[in-house]
Design an enzyme around this catalytic site. Structure first.
Site, PDB file in Angstrom:
ATOM      1  N   CYS A   3      35.507  99.986  24.663  1.00 35.25           N
ATOM      2  CA  CYS A   3      36.896  99.691  24.315  1.00 35.25           C
ATOM      3  C   CYS A   3      37.200 100.169  22.912  1.00 35.25           C
ATOM      4  O   CYS A   3      36.340 100.169  22.042  1.00 35.25           O
ATOM      5  CB  CYS A   3      37.160  98.192  24.446  1.00 35.25           C
ATOM      6  SG  CYS A   3      36.878  97.595  26.137  1.00 35.25           S
ATOM      7  N   ASP A   4      38.434 100.602  22.711  1.00 35.68           N
ATOM      8  CA  ASP A   4      38.817 101.100  21.393  1.00 35.68           C
ATOM      9  C   ASP A   4      39.651 100.068  20.640  1.00 35.68           C
ATOM     10  O   ASP A   4      39.669  98.898  21.014  1.00 35.68           O
ATOM     11  CB  ASP A   4      39.543 102.448  21.520  1.00 35.68           C
ATOM     12  CG  ASP A   4      40.788 102.377  22.382  1.00 35.68           C
ATOM     13  OD1 ASP A   4      41.194 103.428  22.929  1.00 35.68           O
ATOM     14  OD2 ASP A   4      41.378 101.281  22.515  1.00 35.68           O
ATOM     15  N   SER A   5      40.319 100.494  19.591  1.00 35.63           N
ATOM     16  CA  SER A   5      40.993  99.521  18.726  1.00 35.63           C
ATOM     17  C   SER A   5      42.199  98.861  19.379  1.00 35.63           C
ATOM     18  O   SER A   5      42.769  97.937  18.829  1.00 35.63           O
ATOM     19  CB  SER A   5      41.366 100.161  17.388  1.00 35.63           C
ATOM     20  OG  SER A   5      42.158 101.292  17.620  1.00 35.63           O
ATOM     21  N   GLY A  43      41.616  97.366  22.061  1.00 36.06           N
ATOM     22  CA  GLY A  43      40.936  96.292  22.774  1.00 36.06           C
ATOM     23  C   GLY A  43      40.773  96.550  24.262  1.00 36.06           C
ATOM     24  O   GLY A  43      40.299  95.681  25.000  1.00 36.06           O
ATOM     25  N   ASN A  87      38.912 102.857  26.425  1.00 38.17           N
ATOM     26  CA  ASN A  87      39.493 104.130  25.963  1.00 38.17           C
ATOM     27  C   ASN A  87      39.671 105.103  27.127  1.00 38.17           C
ATOM     28  O   ASN A  87      38.846 105.168  28.033  1.00 38.17           O
ATOM     29  CB  ASN A  87      38.592 104.741  24.895  1.00 38.17           C
ATOM     30  CG  ASN A  87      39.125 106.056  24.352  1.00 38.17           C
ATOM     31  OD1 ASN A  87      38.857 107.123  24.906  1.00 38.17           O
ATOM     32  ND2 ASN A  87      39.914 105.968  23.290  1.00 38.17           N
TER      33      ASN A  87
END
Lengths: 132, 132, 132, 132
Positions: free
Chosen positions: A14-16, A18, A21
């Site tokens: 998971c990216d920023s 949440g 990606n």
């Protein structure tokens, strides 16, 4: 025939935002394609050892909903088209029976020189053909 | 207007075929889209701070040639379509002026509840519009 | 108490050597740490929602043997040390009961400002303490 | 001699904490090691073609500060120890001249059978030796 496999979303995927990606789904689909090859008795290690390869030539992907850490995802893979050198698979990622990602993946066989070439008979397995 | 950025392929981005894994190109395209947003004066940190997000809704990608460690890649990004809530970018990855990957990426703006919504005026910048 | 989880190596996690890239093991260990937190009733989503975080402060890792696509790996996690703000976990990755990777991972709790701080009582669970 | 290289943090390298995931730093360090090998005239493509490999045997890493998208990072690499079969590199990641990550990476040469073996003379280059 639809092949299914299951995986669970992990935190580092998971990216920023949440959520998973967008590139990671291609990893999931790759994993599912290898499970599909096993299910249809395509001997991939022998294929590679003989010097061949399968590449993704084209991919279309619809991101319908997001996925989050711990989500249990089911990935369905089924053949849509099949030629002598290439073919297309339809892949679908579901969570609780709801489709969250759908993709069409066109693959191509290459020979030892990396040139697109016919699948050798040993690997031209029935399971690569769409059912009709 | 076409925005360009450059990156160099790194070893860990390649898989057991010795070339860049198909998912990694989506990382490259994401990087190029963020450079594009900077180039068109889309204040992305402020956008996120205000609670909005941009998601990839749909992606089509053509893998024409492989890329290898140390390859210098140029990524071009230009707007193709633009609506109030979403739009499409055309992205192209070149090596020595030769196109190796081409993609169409449809993005959508979401609000603080994660619902697709109109781009707020502050971020509805001209650079997101295709030139005519 | 040793917590165990299992995962299977996927193709895209391997690099041009055909084995799992050294960075990927840190992904595996992260996954195992989150399974460990669940097993010891550390409510991680609530922890994050309250504004806290856990970071890796230090890591030592011994790569003993390589892992390959489809390998079934068992990851064992157990607490080694525990202080008010930080602690150390011993993690081991096994294949067929043989240790292939061993690591010591020092974690630290940070508060809403990102400053190392004592674990709040609600999350200062017994399972973080080494057994004696 | 210290070799330096520079890279910029990209969004997809960050996790749900909004900072670079701990595993990604190992990717950065790998990239820096390959730049180091080029700087000391270690012909890595020829080395691989001859059937050899270099593996990471052990790694210790101190995570001092976090890194964020767009951060410009300088990675310094210098040899610390050197034997016939293996050696240790000291690597440091800096942002604005401030050290944010420090690591010691022990590498080992393997032969065509994957067995640790002496570096062949052609690749036993002076730059692998620590300066004294």
């Amino acid at each position: 025939m639809i092949t299914e496999c299951i995986l669970q979303v992990r935190t580092y995927e998971c990216d920023s935002y949440g959520h998973v990606n967008n590139a990671i789904y291609l990893n999931y689909l790759e994993y599912a394609r290898y499970e599909f090859l096993k299910a249809i008795n395509f001997d991939y290690p022998a294929f590679i050892k003989a010097g061949y390869g399968i590449f993704v030539a084209h991919l279309e992907i619809d991101y319908k909903k997001q996925a989050y850490p711990d989500d249990l995802l089911t990935i369905q893979t089924r053949p849509l088209k099949k030629g002598a050198v290439s073919g297309t698979l339809a892949q679908k990622i579901l969570r609780d029976k709801e489709s969250i990602v759908e993709a069409f993946v066109t693959w191509a066989c290459v020979n030892t020189e990396g040139i697109p070439s016919k699948l050798p008979p040993q690997w031209n397995v029935p399971g690569l053909m769409p059912e009709d």
